[in-house]
Write a protein that holds these residues in place. Structure first.
Motif, mmCIF file in Angstrom:
data_model
loop_
_atom_site.group_PDB
_atom_site.id
_atom_site.type_symbol
_atom_site.label_atom_id
_atom_site.label_comp_id
_atom_site.label_asym_id
_atom_site.label_seq_id
_atom_site.Cartn_x
_atom_site.Cartn_y
_atom_site.Cartn_z
ATOM 1 N N VAL A 18 1.007 -1.206 -0.034
ATOM 2 C CA VAL A 18 -0.078 -0.095 -0.021
ATOM 3 C C VAL A 18 0.933 1.152 -0.012
ATOM 4 N N ARG A 19 2.090 1.303 0.577
ATOM 5 C CA ARG A 19 2.734 2.513 0.932
ATOM 6 C C ARG A 19 3.485 2.554 -0.516
ATOM 7 N N ARG A 20 3.966 1.452 -0.962
ATOM 8 C CA ARG A 20 4.633 1.746 -2.386
ATOM 9 C C ARG A 20 3.637 2.156 -3.484
ATOM 10 N N ARG A 21 2.552 1.680 -3.452
ATOM 11 C CA ARG A 21 1.399 2.405 -4.472
ATOM 12 C C ARG A 21 1.080 3.689 -4.146
ATOM 13 N N LEU A 22 1.134 4.094 -2.947
ATOM 14 C CA LEU A 22 1.093 5.456 -2.754
ATOM 15 C C LEU A 22 2.141 6.399 -2.853
ATOM 16 N N TYR A 23 3.357 5.979 -2.874
ATOM 17 C CA TYR A 23 4.605 6.744 -3.356
ATOM 18 C C TYR A 23 4.672 6.742 -4.757
ATOM 19 N N ASP A 24 4.287 5.562 -5.473
ATOM 20 C CA ASP A 24 4.303 5.541 -7.027
ATOM 21 C C ASP A 24 3.086 6.650 -7.482
ATOM 22 N N HIS A 25 2.035 6.678 -6.880
ATOM 23 C CA HIS A 25 1.092 7.674 -7.130
ATOM 24 C C HIS A 25 1.568 9.158 -6.980
ATOM 25 N N VAL A 26 2.252 9.385 -5.903
ATOM 26 C CA VAL A 26 2.765 11.068 -5.877
ATOM 27 C C VAL A 26 3.727 11.008 -6.642
ATOM 28 N N ARG A 27 4.394 10.159 -7.075
ATOM 29 C CA ARG A 27 5.333 10.298 -8.162
ATOM 30 C C ARG A 27 4.804 10.727 -9.666
ATOM 31 N N GLY A 28 3.620 10.083 -9.698
ATOM 32 C CA GLY A 28 3.100 10.423 -10.973
ATOM 33 C C GLY A 28 1.957 11.518 -10.824
ATOM 34 N N ALA A 29 1.767 12.011 -9.717
ATOM 35 C CA ALA A 29 0.782 13.177 -9.358
ATOM 36 C C ALA A 29 1.012 14.009 -8.720
ATOM 37 N N PRO A 30 2.194 14.925 -8.945
ATOM 38 C CA PRO A 30 2.906 15.838 -7.644
ATOM 39 C C PRO A 30 2.021 16.819 -7.294
ATOM 40 N N GLY A 31 1.987 16.889 -5.941
ATOM 41 C CA GLY A 31 0.997 17.961 -5.256
ATOM 42 C C GLY A 31 -0.109 17.214 -4.791
ATOM 43 N N THR A 32 -0.189 15.911 -4.816
ATOM 44 C CA THR A 32 -1.537 15.194 -4.608
ATOM 45 C C THR A 32 -1.638 15.488 -3.102
ATOM 46 N N THR A 33 -3.121 15.511 -2.764
ATOM 47 C CA THR A 33 -3.543 15.529 -1.183
ATOM 48 C C THR A 33 -3.896 14.328 -0.704
ATOM 49 N N ARG A 34 -4.146 14.183 0.765
ATOM 50 C CA ARG A 34 -4.322 12.864 1.399
ATOM 51 C C ARG A 34 -5.833 12.375 0.567
ATOM 52 N N LEU A 55 6.073 8.020 4.733
ATOM 53 C CA LEU A 55 7.239 8.313 3.677
ATOM 54 C C LEU A 55 7.860 9.575 3.672
ATOM 55 N N VAL A 56 7.053 10.547 4.262
ATOM 56 C CA VAL A 56 7.940 11.795 4.636
ATOM 57 C C VAL A 56 8.905 11.775 5.573
ATOM 58 N N ALA A 57 8.804 10.930 6.870
ATOM 59 C CA ALA A 57 9.660 10.712 7.626
ATOM 60 C C ALA A 57 11.029 9.992 7.003
ATOM 61 N N ALA A 58 10.764 8.993 6.148
ATOM 62 C CA ALA A 58 11.653 8.376 5.560
ATOM 63 C C ALA A 58 12.533 9.225 4.545
ATOM 64 N N GLY A 59 12.223 10.483 4.150
ATOM 65 C CA GLY A 59 12.911 11.302 3.393
ATOM 66 C C GLY A 59 12.354 10.944 1.883
#
Length: 219
Positions: A18-34, A55-59
């Motif tokens: 799930v975390r990886r899916r969210l990370y990939d989504h943010v990379r494809g949609a910069p500035g996405t909200t929760r 993911l933010v805490a991990a840098g």
């Protein structure tokens, strides 16, 4: 081209699907909200917020706050938290490996040799690798992603790559690495039975040096 650096991270950060899916989504949609990330991942907003903040805490992500376009002043509500992927390369390796060092040695040696025959052979191998990636039912963008590119559809129908998979090598051996990129993308197109000449070597700041132009009707 933007500055990139390799960032070691704890493998467990992206091991959660799930975390990886969210990370990939943010990379494809910069500035996405929760809310946007939760909808894309098919999970609750609360769970999305938890994973995004991990993911933010991990840098791997950064945040800012902004109100939706057109909303401001009294009664507009609190600014939304938006997530952006950092432009660093993510290196996950346990125990650490340094394949980049080996790649730099080989690329440097080919560049220094100045041999047209050796250069031609390297480009031919890159095109063969691209053909292998392009063979099969995968869409063009998926075939490109399988080789480390981040393709996006630009104005006019061009496919641009937001990144160079070999950026650190290009810093020292730009012309050779760009030529390899070009050969690789040409190979992907050829492997799909498409016109390889749609791939143009067109370096520009902030993206990879190769652009894929739209197919000409009738081709």
């Amino acid at each position: 081209m933007q500055e990139h650096r390799a960032t070691p991270v704890d493998a467990s950060v992206l091991s959660d699907p799930v975390r990886r899916r969210l990370y990939d989504h943010v990379r494809g949609a910069p500035g996405t909200t929760r809310d946007g990330a939760a909808g894309a991942a098919g999970i609750s907003r609360t769970l999305a917020a938890y994973h995004l903040d991990r993911l933010v805490a991990a840098g791997l992500l950064r945040v800012d706050y902004a109100r939706p376009a057109g909303r401001g002043g009294p009664g507009a509500g609190r600014p939304a938290k938006r997530y952006w992927a950092l432009r660093d390369e993510v290196v996950v390796s346990v125990p650490p490996r340094d394949y980049g060092l080996m790649a730099r040695l080989f690329v440097g040696a080919v560049d220094a040799a100045g041999s047209p025959e050796l250069r031609a052979r390297v480009l031919a191998l890159a095109e063969e690798e691209g053909r292998a990636a392009g063979t099969g039912p995968a869409e063009l963008v998926d075939a490109l992603r399988s080789r480390g590119y981040e393709p996006v559809l630009a104005d006019g129908g061009d496919v641009e790559m937001r990144n160079c998979p070999f950026h650190r090598l290009a810093e020292a051996n730009g012309p050779l690495v760009c030529a390899v990129n070009h050969a690789l993308v040409r190979g992907v197109l050829a492997g799909r039975g498409e016109d390889a000449d749609r791939a143009e070597l067109a370096p520009a700041p902030g993206r990879c040096c190769v652009v894929v132009h739209p197919a000409v009707p009738g081709d």
